[in-house]
Scaffold this active site. Structure first.
Site, mmCIF file in Angstrom:
data_model
loop_
_atom_site.group_PDB
_atom_site.id
_atom_site.type_symbol
_atom_site.label_atom_id
_atom_site.label_comp_id
_atom_site.label_asym_id
_atom_site.label_seq_id
_atom_site.Cartn_x
_atom_site.Cartn_y
_atom_site.Cartn_z
ATOM 1 N N ASN A 85 5.138 0.824 -1.860
ATOM 2 C CA ASN A 85 5.177 -1.094 -2.559
ATOM 3 C C ASN A 85 6.470 -0.890 -2.959
ATOM 4 O OD1 ASN A 85 3.177 -0.812 0.012
ATOM 5 N ND2 ASN A 85 2.020 -0.500 -1.797
ATOM 6 N N ARG A 86 7.198 -0.280 -3.070
ATOM 7 C CA ARG A 86 8.464 -0.044 -3.842
ATOM 8 C C ARG A 86 8.703 -0.695 -5.427
ATOM 9 N NH1 ARG A 86 12.704 2.387 -1.392
ATOM 10 N NH2 ARG A 86 11.998 1.646 1.521
ATOM 11 N N LEU A 87 7.107 -0.627 -6.394
ATOM 12 C CA LEU A 87 7.391 -0.817 -7.499
ATOM 13 C C LEU A 87 7.197 0.816 -7.685
ATOM 14 C CD1 LEU A 87 3.376 -2.844 -7.027
ATOM 15 C CD2 LEU A 87 6.536 -3.496 -7.184
#
Length: 207
Positions: free
Chosen positions: A185-187
């Site tokens: 999730n691009r975290l």
């Protein structure tokens, strides 16, 4: 295009107290993964007017005093380092969803250290240091090949090649080292060491 990253990340508790030791751990894992030239790094420099340039160089040594590569001091990067010693190194280990970014100050290594490394290079690579005035223009590939052939005749295999005076090592002494781990999730996890008077502090950055 969009890559999928893994759930497992990088926690502060996982880090070594020393960023060089942490780098060594990740570097070894990158090499063991089969990644091609894990020691390849993008060196970014800037001239006296702040105009940036980047290129890939190879890490040849690292330790508590910094990260070392070798180059022609008359090349574009060599000239920019002379004008502005502050640089960035990026290790783009994309297949293992990791990056390491080093920010620091560049300094030339001593001639004894340069000579010791030069003697470990293959004979052809030693000749190449003389044949190429890195970053300068050349009329043709043929001219470059002819110069190399002349040098090969002058210094045949088995004969010592002198170290070019314009060629040598550069050590990047880090003041910050960031470890980037790709996450879902691009975290992504971004943990950065910053040098202080008392040692190294670690801070977490938003992805």
């Amino acid at each position: 295009m969009r890559a999928r990253y893994r759930a497992a990340g990088l926690a502060e508790a996982d880090l070594d107290e020393d960023p060089i030791e942490q780098f060594g751990r990740w570097f070894g894992q990158a090499a063991e993964s089969g990644l091609h030239e894990a020691n390849a790094m993008v060196l970014s420099t800037a001239d006296e007017q702040g105009r940036p340039s980047s290129r890939t160089v190879l890490l040849k040594q690292y330790g508590g005093d910094g990260f070392v590569f070798f180059t022609n001091y008359g090349s574009r990067k060599g000239r920019e380092l002379a004008a502005n010693p502050y640089v960035s190194l990026l290790f783009p280990w994309h297949p293992v969803a990791r990056q390491v970014i080093v920010e620091g100050r560049a300094e030339r290594v001593g001639r004894a250290e340069t000579t010791a490394y030069f003697r470990t290079r293959p004979h052809g690579s030693q000749l190449g240091c003389w044949a190429s005035e890195q970053s300068s223009t050349v009329a043709s590939r043929q001219q470059l090949d002819e110069l190399y052939a002349e040098l090969a005749a002058r210094y045949p295999e088995g004969e010592d090649v002198p170290v070019p005076p314009q060629w040598g090592g550069v050590r990047v002494v880090p003041h910050a080292v960031e470890f980037w781990q790709g996450r879902e999730n691009r975290l992504h996890d971004r943990l950065r060491y910053r040098r202080t008077a008392g040692g190294w502090n670690v801070e977490r950055l938003c992805p």
